[in-house]
Scaffold this motif. Structure first.
Motif, short mmCIF file in Angstrom:
data_model
loop_
_atom_site.label_atom_id
_atom_site.label_comp_id
_atom_site.label_asym_id
_atom_site.label_seq_id
_atom_site.Cartn_x
_atom_site.Cartn_y
_atom_site.Cartn_z
N LEU A 67 -34.22 -18.35 -46.69
CA LEU A 67 -33.01 -17.52 -46.70
C LEU A 67 -32.56 -17.21 -48.12
O LEU A 67 -32.56 -18.09 -48.99
CB LEU A 67 -31.87 -18.26 -45.99
CG LEU A 67 -31.90 -18.31 -44.45
CD1 LEU A 67 -30.83 -19.25 -43.95
CD2 LEU A 67 -31.71 -16.92 -43.88
N SER A 68 -32.12 -15.99 -48.36
CA SER A 68 -31.57 -15.69 -49.69
C SER A 68 -30.14 -16.21 -49.73
O SER A 68 -29.43 -16.19 -48.72
CB SER A 68 -31.62 -14.18 -49.94
OG SER A 68 -30.75 -13.53 -49.05
N PRO A 69 -29.73 -16.67 -50.91
CA PRO A 69 -28.37 -17.22 -50.98
C PRO A 69 -27.33 -16.14 -50.76
O PRO A 69 -27.55 -14.97 -51.08
CB PRO A 69 -28.31 -17.77 -52.41
CG PRO A 69 -29.33 -17.00 -53.17
CD PRO A 69 -30.42 -16.67 -52.20
N GLY A 70 -26.20 -16.55 -50.21
CA GLY A 70 -25.13 -15.60 -49.94
C GLY A 70 -24.11 -15.58 -51.04
O GLY A 70 -24.43 -15.79 -52.21
N ARG A 71 -22.89 -15.36 -50.64
CA ARG A 71 -21.81 -15.13 -51.60
C ARG A 71 -20.59 -15.91 -51.15
O ARG A 71 -20.30 -15.98 -49.95
CB ARG A 71 -21.50 -13.63 -51.60
CG ARG A 71 -20.53 -13.18 -52.64
CD ARG A 71 -20.57 -11.64 -52.72
NE ARG A 71 -20.00 -11.18 -53.96
CZ ARG A 71 -18.72 -10.93 -54.13
NH1 ARG A 71 -17.89 -11.06 -53.13
NH2 ARG A 71 -18.27 -10.52 -55.30
N LEU A 72 -19.90 -16.48 -52.12
CA LEU A 72 -18.69 -17.23 -51.83
C LEU A 72 -17.54 -16.61 -52.63
O LEU A 72 -17.55 -16.65 -53.86
CB LEU A 72 -18.87 -18.70 -52.23
CG LEU A 72 -17.68 -19.62 -52.04
CD1 LEU A 72 -17.30 -19.72 -50.57
CD2 LEU A 72 -17.99 -21.01 -52.59
N ALA A 73 -16.58 -16.04 -51.94
CA ALA A 73 -15.40 -15.46 -52.60
C ALA A 73 -14.19 -16.33 -52.27
O ALA A 73 -13.91 -16.60 -51.10
CB ALA A 73 -15.17 -14.03 -52.14
N VAL A 74 -13.50 -16.77 -53.31
CA VAL A 74 -12.28 -17.57 -53.15
C VAL A 74 -11.12 -16.64 -53.42
O VAL A 74 -11.02 -16.08 -54.52
CB VAL A 74 -12.29 -18.75 -54.15
CG1 VAL A 74 -11.06 -19.61 -53.95
CG2 VAL A 74 -13.57 -19.56 -54.02
N VAL A 75 -10.27 -16.42 -52.42
CA VAL A 75 -9.24 -15.38 -52.56
C VAL A 75 -7.84 -15.91 -52.27
O VAL A 75 -7.66 -16.85 -51.50
CB VAL A 75 -9.52 -14.18 -51.61
CG1 VAL A 75 -10.93 -13.63 -51.80
CG2 VAL A 75 -9.28 -14.53 -50.15
N GLY A 76 -6.87 -15.26 -52.91
CA GLY A 76 -5.46 -15.54 -52.64
C GLY A 76 -4.80 -14.33 -52.01
O GLY A 76 -4.90 -13.22 -52.54
N LEU A 77 -4.11 -14.55 -50.88
CA LEU A 77 -3.49 -13.45 -50.15
C LEU A 77 -2.19 -12.99 -50.77
O LEU A 77 -1.67 -11.93 -50.42
CB LEU A 77 -3.18 -13.88 -48.71
CG LEU A 77 -4.34 -14.35 -47.84
CD1 LEU A 77 -3.80 -14.85 -46.51
CD2 LEU A 77 -5.34 -13.22 -47.63
N GLY A 78 -1.64 -13.80 -51.70
CA GLY A 78 -0.24 -13.60 -52.06
C GLY A 78 0.63 -14.21 -50.97
O GLY A 78 0.16 -15.05 -50.19
N PRO A 79 1.88 -13.79 -50.85
CA PRO A 79 2.79 -14.44 -49.89
C PRO A 79 2.38 -14.24 -48.43
O PRO A 79 2.77 -15.04 -47.58
CB PRO A 79 4.14 -13.81 -50.21
CG PRO A 79 3.81 -12.52 -50.89
CD PRO A 79 2.56 -12.78 -51.66
N GLY A 80 1.63 -13.19 -48.13
CA GLY A 80 1.18 -13.02 -46.75
C GLY A 80 1.41 -11.64 -46.18
O GLY A 80 0.86 -11.31 -45.13
#
Lengths: 249, 249
Positions: free
Chosen positions: A1-14
């Motif tokens: 399998l080829s490696p994927g992607r990891l995104a760490v995100v902040g939504l803000g208040p919502g």
């Protein structure tokens, strides 16, 4: 399998109005959403889950497990988004992801997208209380001893910083908040302006302008952010609180 | 004339991907855009100026005049947006607007919209250096005495905060930055991880992972944001810098 992607995100208040387009793009593209259930609900309110995409809901305290699971999913070729409210880099999941990456050999692509943190939302609603030098402190002693917290409160108040306090109070430690206020009162007048923010960006949002002397009697819980002014912070007719750009020294 | 509206907005670093939808809405609706020319250029790159809308360009140092002018335009019935990069509440125009509102009798509607500040962008690119308690300090002595700055650096470093330093160096004060680093070196090892961010979110963006000992030799100017780690901050293979969520005390 080829490696994927990891995104760490902040939504803000919502609310969708405070969530950046970069975060919306990541939510839209992800095959997997990982996070505390409450944050996944907020994310689904901004970008509904696509057909075939998967939610991985975890308890809020299992940050290390959640981060490790997200990295593993990405290593299997998935496009994973790890979701925080606010900014993932401020008392949130980005540090836990980095702790798991440290010592791990992986060729997964990792990206972190900032978001607007609770103190910034409370400050904007209140005027400009963070308009000068400030400190950001979590009062939770889950991950550090209380002695460090008191030392930091003392140092910050002694040097006349504005303070932004996260996780101010929980049922497990009802008395510590009063001790924190005592430390601040050793350096600041009881009339010092304080801003309280709760449910920011969400239904039932509350922003209150109080004083340091009123703080122990105020309604405060784990989800409240508390902004304590410096010696220079002022209020305008109970509607605005701000810290001037200049400091007389 | 019926009173208008004054929106104080932060663009974030300047790219459309990090500018919130609420700010885009304000830029789209405004009849007048007020700000430092460089910020107006960034705003026009995100939302082009509408037909008939007016730009009011001012020098970066004339914040009080700019704020007063914006309030006056709104009082005349215009829909005015006052534009900062980053977050208007963090070393930016919101405090200047509040200073002008203080003592002014006006029925203009005022709203402040937060944005992602430079330290948050640098932190996201670098990993999670702000993952624990941190202080945000401007090293500019235009509006406060240098003695206050040194006192705050000393207090923050002594209590083992991570530090985010804005406006670190200008041609008018070439020697002060070295003095600031000296204060930090009284509390931190020279191997302490440091992140430098320049032109964040813009062409030519640079994020560097260096150490406190290398800082006086590093390329730093007024537009650089400097994140100085705590005793706990670590690096991963020169690619990531992070501060763990826990502190041993």
């Amino acid at each position: 399998l080829s490696p994927g992607r990891l995104a760490v995100v902040g939504l803000g208040p919502g609310d969708a109005g405070t969530c950046t387009p970069d975060v919306v793009t990541e939510l839209t593209a992800a095959t997997d959403r990982v996070g505390y259930g409450r944050y996944l609900d907020l994310a689904a309110g901004i970008v509904p889950l696509a057909d075939g995409a998967v939610e991985h809901r975890t308890d809020n305290r299992e940050e290390a497990d959640r981060a490790a699971h997200a990295i593993q999913l990405a290593a299997e070729g998935r496009h994973v988004v790890v979701i925080s409210s606010g900014d993932p880099g401020i008392f949130a999941i980005a540090a836990a992801v980095m702790e798991q990456l440290d010592g791990t050999s992986t060729d997964v692509e990792v990206v972190v997208h900032p978001g607007v943190s609770a103190a910034q939302v409370a400050a904007a609603r209140a005027g400009a209380p963070l308009g000068h030098d400030f400190c950001v402190i979590s009062l939770s002693d889950n991950l550090k001893p209380w002695s460090i917290i008191e030392r930091r409160l003392d140092a910050a108040a002694g040097a006349d910083f504005v303070l932004a306090l996260y996780n101010p109070k929980s049922k497990a430690r009802p008395d510590q908040f009063a001790r924190a206020v005592d430390v601040l009162l050793q350096h600041r007048d009881s009339s010092t302006p304080v801003v309280l923010g709760r449910s920011l960006g969400r239904p039932g949002e509350v922003v209150e302008h109080v004083t340091l002397g009123q703080l122990t009697e105020a309604e405060i819980d784990m989800a409240t952010v508390v902004l304590v002014g410096s010696s220079q912070t002022r209020t305008i007719a109970g509607r605005w609180t701000y810290t001037p750009r200049s400091h007389p020294g």
